[in-house]
Write an enzyme that holds these catalytic residues in place. Structure first.
Site, PDB file in Angstrom:
ATOM      1  N   GLU A   1       0.675  -1.131   0.033  1.00 47.95           N
ATOM      2  CA  GLU A   1      -0.159  -0.099  -0.035  1.00 47.95           C
ATOM      3  C   GLU A   1       0.968   1.435  -0.100  1.00 47.95           C
ATOM      4  O   GLU A   1       1.728   1.324   0.911  1.00 47.95           O
ATOM      5  CB  GLU A   1      -1.014  -0.064   1.228  1.00 47.95           C
ATOM      6  CG  GLU A   1      -1.631  -1.281   1.237  1.00 47.95           C
ATOM      7  CD  GLU A   1      -2.546  -1.571   2.692  1.00 47.95           C
ATOM      8  OE1 GLU A   1      -2.181  -0.888   3.498  1.00 47.95           O
ATOM      9  OE2 GLU A   1      -3.029  -2.383   2.819  1.00 47.95           O
TER      10      GLU A   1
ATOM     11  N   GLU B   1      -4.766  -6.487   2.558  1.00 48.55           N
ATOM     12  CA  GLU B   1      -3.564  -7.589   2.814  1.00 48.55           C
ATOM     13  C   GLU B   1      -3.747  -8.970   2.540  1.00 48.55           C
ATOM     14  O   GLU B   1      -2.558  -9.471   1.953  1.00 48.55           O
ATOM     15  CB  GLU B   1      -3.288  -7.387   4.452  1.00 48.55           C
ATOM     16  CG  GLU B   1      -2.706  -6.171   4.812  1.00 48.55           C
ATOM     17  CD  GLU B   1      -3.582  -4.852   4.937  1.00 48.55           C
ATOM     18  OE1 GLU B   1      -3.307  -3.829   4.938  1.00 48.55           O
ATOM     19  OE2 GLU B   1      -4.901  -5.239   5.062  1.00 48.55           O
TER      20      GLU B   1
ATOM     21  N   PHE C   1       1.350  -1.572   8.567  1.00 54.83           N
ATOM     22  CA  PHE C   1       1.568  -1.787  10.104  1.00 54.83           C
ATOM     23  C   PHE C   1       1.343  -3.343  10.326  1.00 54.83           C
ATOM     24  O   PHE C   1       0.385  -3.776   9.744  1.00 54.83           O
ATOM     25  CB  PHE C   1       0.641  -1.146  10.626  1.00 54.83           C
ATOM     26  CG  PHE C   1       0.871   0.605  10.672  1.00 54.83           C
ATOM     27  CD1 PHE C   1       1.226   1.190  11.728  1.00 54.83           C
ATOM     28  CD2 PHE C   1       0.391   1.376   9.798  1.00 54.83           C
ATOM     29  CE1 PHE C   1       1.883   2.610  11.741  1.00 54.83           C
ATOM     30  CE2 PHE C   1       0.626   2.790   9.903  1.00 54.83           C
ATOM     31  CZ  PHE C   1       1.250   3.164  10.706  1.00 54.83           C
ATOM     32  N   ALA C   2       2.320  -3.747  10.987  1.00 59.17           N
ATOM     33  CA  ALA C   2       2.194  -5.364  11.344  1.00 59.17           C
ATOM     34  C   ALA C   2       0.739  -5.706  11.931  1.00 59.17           C
ATOM     35  O   ALA C   2       0.487  -6.625  11.634  1.00 59.17           O
ATOM     36  CB  ALA C   2       3.104  -5.476  12.333  1.00 59.17           C
ATOM     37  N   ASP C   3       0.075  -4.869  12.535  1.00 60.50           N
ATOM     38  CA  ASP C   3      -1.314  -4.961  12.928  1.00 60.50           C
ATOM     39  C   ASP C   3      -2.195  -5.386  11.788  1.00 60.50           C
ATOM     40  O   ASP C   3      -3.240  -6.181  12.017  1.00 60.50           O
ATOM     41  CB  ASP C   3      -2.039  -3.736  13.545  1.00 60.50           C
ATOM     42  CG  ASP C   3      -1.044  -3.165  14.707  1.00 60.50           C
ATOM     43  OD1 ASP C   3       0.312  -2.618  14.257  1.00 60.50           O
ATOM     44  OD2 ASP C   3      -1.391  -2.877  15.967  1.00 60.50           O
TER      45      ASP C   3
ATOM     46  N   PHE D   1      -3.163  -9.321  10.066  1.00 62.92           N
ATOM     47  CA  PHE D   1      -3.925 -10.895  10.189  1.00 62.92           C
ATOM     48  C   PHE D   1      -5.290 -10.939   9.128  1.00 62.92           C
ATOM     49  O   PHE D   1      -5.555 -12.176   9.065  1.00 62.92           O
ATOM     50  CB  PHE D   1      -4.811 -10.243  11.593  1.00 62.92           C
ATOM     51  CG  PHE D   1      -3.976 -10.243  12.850  1.00 62.92           C
ATOM     52  CD1 PHE D   1      -3.191 -11.247  13.051  1.00 62.92           C
ATOM     53  CD2 PHE D   1      -3.405  -9.012  13.432  1.00 62.92           C
ATOM     54  CE1 PHE D   1      -2.228 -11.038  14.182  1.00 62.92           C
ATOM     55  CE2 PHE D   1      -2.642  -8.898  14.421  1.00 62.92           C
ATOM     56  CZ  PHE D   1      -2.242  -9.828  14.886  1.00 62.92           C
TER      57      PHE D   1
ATOM     58  N   HIS E   1      -2.274   0.183  15.764  1.00 60.32           N
ATOM     59  CA  HIS E   1      -1.094   0.329  14.819  1.00 60.32           C
ATOM     60  C   HIS E   1      -0.073   0.281  15.877  1.00 60.32           C
ATOM     61  O   HIS E   1       1.080   0.588  15.356  1.00 60.32           O
ATOM     62  CB  HIS E   1      -1.067   1.892  14.489  1.00 60.32           C
ATOM     63  CG  HIS E   1      -2.162   2.207  13.569  1.00 60.32           C
ATOM     64  ND1 HIS E   1      -3.360   2.655  14.065  1.00 60.32           N
ATOM     65  CD2 HIS E   1      -2.200   2.392  12.124  1.00 60.32           C
ATOM     66  CE1 HIS E   1      -4.114   2.524  12.897  1.00 60.32           C
ATOM     67  NE2 HIS E   1      -3.364   2.731  11.924  1.00 60.32           N
TER      68      HIS E   1
END
Length: 324
Positions: free
Chosen positions: A29, A60, A83-85, A88, A129
């Site tokens: 993104e 994602e 962001f790793a969040d 999922f 985040h």
């Protein structure tokens, strides 16, 4: 030797990998003309064009699913999860597809991709985040998990990850993206996956950390030295594969261990490390193993500094284990 921060080191690694291998593709993104939300891909679109630096929809699952197809057909995708969040929605693709291709094909097929993801708190990002999801993926056989703490490692480990035949989750500590600076060699070099580094030698206790928490551990060790405590600091760098030998050697020498991570305490990777230390260093231990971690709550916005295991909490753990 130039001085870089982690963002610059990551950008340099991507540029070198893309110049040397036309199969390396960056996607995610806003990674194209905008250069990524943290500017990690800045300038790559201008040099390599839209076919190799690909702006994707905000999806994602689609990003990782597309990267899987690319990897299986010979490309080497490096998707960025902003962001790793946000990883999922792609959890099913990662744990049920990516992680299992080599196993399910009896070694006939590999799925070489690197998923870059800024992780952790410290930027006032709130609970969507600021998460540290590394334990989910360390638990999944078939995935490698790498977490650098500094620019030198960020560049060398990322280049190794891109050239690795297996899928790698590359978590980048966004809190120190620009704050952590250091000398980074020009040109191509590689740091091996699965090798920890003792960054501070000591005799009384081992502090184990990775990513952003290495900086807190190092600060706590320095403050402890002023109080007469001699601590060793071990930067794991790679969680899977894990350098068990380095962990065992350090704790066997010092006789005490403190494990630091900012993810919640329950079932965090620190629990696995604690079990490993207990199993392999039991006769050397002089005190119970201590964990200094985040709390078992959603990541808070207003109490961010209280949630994070900062140097004062680590220093208190040092006092407790040494005086046990």
């Amino acid at each position: 030797m130039p001085t870089m921060n982690i963002i610059q080191a990551v950008n340099d690694a991507l540029r070198i990998a893309m110049r040397k291998d036309p199969d390396v593709v960056v996607m995610g993104e806003d990674v194209g003309k905008f250069g990524g939300v943290f500017r990690a891909t800045q300038g790559l679109y201008d040099e390599f064009g839209a076919d190799r630096v690909i702006d994707t929809p905000l999806a994602e699952g689609g990003i990782v699913g597309t990267a899987v197809g690319m990897a299986l057909y010979g490309l080497k995708p490096v998707p960025e999860i902003q962001f790793a969040d946000f990883i999922f929605p792609a959890f099913d693709q990662l744990v049920n597809e990516v992680a299992k291709y080599r196993y399910r094909s009896g070694g006939q097929y590999a799925c070489p991709l690197v998923i870059r993801a800024p992780y952790g708190g410290g930027i006032k990002g709130g609970h969507y985040h600021s998460q540290s999801p590394e334990a989910h993926f360390v638990h999944t056989a078939g995935l490698k998990v790498v977490v650098p703490s500094n620019p030198f490692d960020a560049k060398g480990l990322l280049l190794s990850a891109i050239r690795d035949p297996d899928p790698v989750l590359f978590f980048e500590p966004k809190r120190v993206y620009r704050a952590a600076k250091g000398d980074v060699p020009e040109g191509d070099y590689a740091e091996p996956l699965g090798k920890a580094r003792v960054t501070r030698a000591g005799t009384q206790a081992t502090i184990v950390a990775w990513g952003a928490m290495w900086h807190e551990a190092d600060q706590a060790a320095r403050e402890a030295a002023a109080e007469g405590y001699d601590c060793e600091v071990l930067d794991l760098r790679s969680l899977q594969p894990l350098d068990v030998d380095a962990l065992v050697a350090s704790v066997s020498k010092t006789g005490r261990a403190i494990v630091v991570h900012e993810a919640p305490r329950t079932c965090g990777f620190g629990a696995e490390l604690t079990a490993l230390i207990q199993e392999r260093c039991f006769l050397h231990l002089e005190a119970p193993i201590k964990r200094v971690t985040g709390f078992d709550t959603p990541f808070p916005y207003t109490l961010e500094n209280e949630y994070l295991p900062r140097a004062p909490r680590i220093l208190q753990a040092i006092r407790e284990v040494v005086s046990y």
